[in-house]
Each structure stands twice: as C-alpha cells, then as structure tokens.
Motif scaffolding. Sequence first.
Motif, PDB file in Angstrom:
ATOM      1  N   ALA A 226      26.709   1.092  36.333  1.00  0.00           N
ATOM      2  CA  ALA A 226      25.706   2.085  35.947  1.00  0.00           C
ATOM      3  C   ALA A 226      24.963   1.670  34.686  1.00  0.00           C
ATOM      4  CB  ALA A 226      26.372   3.450  35.749  1.00  0.00           C
TER       5      ALA A 226
ATOM      6  N   LYS B 185      23.309   2.726  40.432  1.00  0.00           N
ATOM      7  CA  LYS B 185      24.121   3.918  40.583  1.00  0.00           C
ATOM      8  C   LYS B 185      25.563   3.521  40.898  1.00  0.00           C
ATOM      9  CE  LYS B 185      20.614   6.717  40.078  1.00  0.00           C
ATOM     10  NZ  LYS B 185      20.448   7.556  38.870  1.00  0.00           N
TER      11      LYS B 185
ATOM     12  N   ASP C 209      24.143   9.411  37.168  1.00  0.00           N
ATOM     13  CA  ASP C 209      24.229   7.952  37.275  1.00  0.00           C
ATOM     14  C   ASP C 209      25.492   7.514  37.997  1.00  0.00           C
ATOM     15  OD1 ASP C 209      21.927   7.435  35.365  1.00  0.00           O
ATOM     16  OD2 ASP C 209      23.277   8.547  34.054  1.00  0.00           O
TER      17      ASP C 209
END
Length: 477
Positions: free
Chosen positions: A146, A151, A128
């Motif tokens: 995140a 991301k 992530d």
Amino acid sequence: MEALELTDKKIDEVRQGEAFSPFDNDPNKYSKKFYIESYGCAMNFSDSEIVASILQGEGFGATRNTEEADLIFINTCSIREKAEQTVRKRLTEFRKMKKEKPGMLVGVLGCMAERLKSKFLEEEKLVDLVIGPDAYRTLPGLITEAETGQKGVNVLLSREETYSDIAPVRLNSNGISAFISIMRGCNNMCSFCVVPFTRGRERSRDAHSIVNEARDLFERGYKEVTLLGQNVDSYYFTDSNHPMDKAITFAQLLEMVALVDPSLRVRFSTSHPKDITEDVLITISKYENICNYIHLPLQSGSSRVLQLMNRTYTRDWYKAKIDQIRKILPECGISSDIITGFCTETEEDHQDTLSLMEYSEYDMSYMFFYSERPGTLAARRYEDDIPEETKKRRLAEVVALQNRLSHESNKKDVGKSYKVLIEGESKKNDQEWKGRSSQNKTIVFPKADFDVQAGDYVMVKVTSCTQATLLGEIESI
C-alpha cells in the motif's frame, strides 16, 4: 454473533476509548504510529489485540491521536446495518484527513472487509488496505504494498488459522480483565447471521496455548479472563502431534483454565442452547472461580420462527435447558439475545417470545429488531415482510419486559452478599468502587475506610438497586 455483540449505547464510548493505550511507554522507540477503532463484538476487540501485536513487531507504536497516526485501521462488524453506517461515516472522515497528511494509510479489518471489499476499494475509494479476519499475518506485506500506491487486499478465509502463537497486546486494558480467543468461525448457519460467511468455518485453538495465555495473564496481575468463541460449547481440540491424546472438550478446557489459580476468575461467551452440555454445568458448579453466569441466546420464543432461523432447537428444548441450568446452578445469572420482526413473525410468535422471556427470567438481554444482511440464508430464502414500525413496536415491548425482569432480578439480590472483583472507580463518583459479581451484575459501593484497590476481591452486601445496577457496601476483605 450472539452474545458477543455490543449495545448501541456503547458504540460512541467504544469509538472514543478503543484508540489504544500505548503498550510501550517510550515515545521515541517507534518511528511510525498506528490507531485502531473496533466495532461490534468482543471477538473484534480480541482480534485488534492480535493486529496490534503484529504491528508492534513491524515497528509501529500505538497512539490515541488520529492526527499523528501513519496508519489507521477500523476493525469492522457486519452484524447489523447501523454498525456498517457508523463505519462508513468514520472512513469518510479519515479520507478527509488523508488529504492533509499524504502518505497516511487507512485500512479496514474484519467482517466488513470480507463482505464489502469492492465497494470500499473501487466504488467509494475510502481505503488503502482491506484485510479479512483470517489474513492478519499478511499485514506487513500488505502495508508495504500500500505504501507504493497499490491497494493491499487479502480477505481469504482459512480452515486452520487460530493465531494461537501470537501473544496479543492488551489494548486499553484495566490490567484486571482480558479476553482469550479459544476458537474462530462458526458452523451453525443461522439464517439471519453473516458470521459463517465473514469468519469462515469453525476451528478450535490449541488448548495448551489457551492455558498458557491464561497463566501468563495471571502472572502479570490479571484477575479475570473471558474465553471467547462464536459457540464455545462446540470447542473440540485434538493435538495432531499426539494422536494418543484424548480430545479436549469445552468442559475440560474450562477446568484446565480454572486450575491455573483459584483467584483467577473465568468467564465465557457465547453458548448455543443446542450445544451447552451437562458436563459444562457440572464443571461450573465444581469451581468457585468459574463464574455463575451463562449467556444463552434465545432469538425467538416461537418454534416456528426458530425453525426459519435454523436455530435447530424448539421452544420446549430451550425451556428444558433453562430448567437444567436452574437445577444444577441455582444461583446462575442468565442473559439472552432477542430478535423481533424476523420474516413472517406473527403477533402470536411475538407473544411466544415474551412468554419465554418471562419463563427464563433473564437478568439482561441484547435486543434488536431484524435487519436483513446481504448474503445470509434468510436474505436468499425469505422476504423481509414485517413493516419497520411493527418491528420497532415489538422491540419496545421486549425492552419494556426485559427492564421489568432486570429490576425484579436485582431486587431479589437486596440483602444478599456477593464476592466482587473491583474493576475500578465508579464513573459517576470517584469515592465509589465498581465491580461485578460472579453472576455478571455490576455492583457499586463506597470506598469507605477499607484498604483495597482495583483488582482486589471484596465481599459486598447489596443494600438497594436500580434497574441496571446493584448498590451495596463492603462487608469484609
């Protein structure tokens, strides 16, 4: 990354041990938990301590248990292919854990983050968060991003970042020895090395912040510090706020740290043969608490191969540097890095490496066969043309020689006495202490009836040895 790298044998031990000791004993203080594993070099472990400090400021507490972690990071290494394989395996395991714990975040820090960000995020969907070694200050914002399902990515390199104002959280520490990062990045551009591309250009940290960190560690009971850098000998700091101040070199920095207190031991890693100066050697000789140990990576004993590696020194230059060290520091321990099977390496080149190892009489070495790293100068310029079985055979010969040299070096110490800093109990016997001499050799000795503890200095007489360890008994305290 030269001397800073860990051996393969330590990988599993490191992975199990690097989940940090909690830096706060109150389990209820933090509502969120983080877990970190570090791989590769001492610089990565030092970086993890910076990351932990930043996470602590954001309300995350450390845990040794991955199952209770809300945030898992792997601090990665791109030096060798095996390290990358190990990290990928661990990320796959964490991905399975995420399915059972929605909301848990997994991130990659360090060198692999910069080099393989697209694969991690898009092709394999393993993480992530992806944060490069110069972007740790942006962690809070990236974590928040995140948590929304986006991301979190920042792999930008910096020409200024040294994290000099961040007090590292000492992780999994014995309370006796600690790392101090004095510089970041590398300018040497060795053709086999990925570090300049993953850690950026060289920059030195404020000398006064280094000394203050060493003083703080000593006041908290630490007895040994190791000054870290890809090439510590090129350390050079000028305070832009005080242009009249003289620049501080590595030799001067060594002296400044040594003067914190005579009972604070000072080590450093890594030196480059082209840059280590006579001033550094003389400074070591002047101060008893600067350890008589230098890691001086050779890589190859062939001048032709050294030129292909862009090491910028020759076989004869290296021999002269060994001679200079032996002259100024007769009792100095010397270790090295060796790479076998670099591009076009012949049997004659290989024999040159073996003969220079004999000449240098290394106490120990980190030894590897060449593994081509994408993006390096060697990968772009040369064919990786040495068969793997030849690389491994040559490596086996290098290892066999180093084992003999190590044993011969240890046998010379039998009957001598050394000042040893006790680091803790021997892993094999809780009735024995272990510690290191100034020359960086491990010494194991019975506790006997002496009233000493970890962190104390003792004089130990060496009575016998193995290939890797000195065995002795306490003479005095």
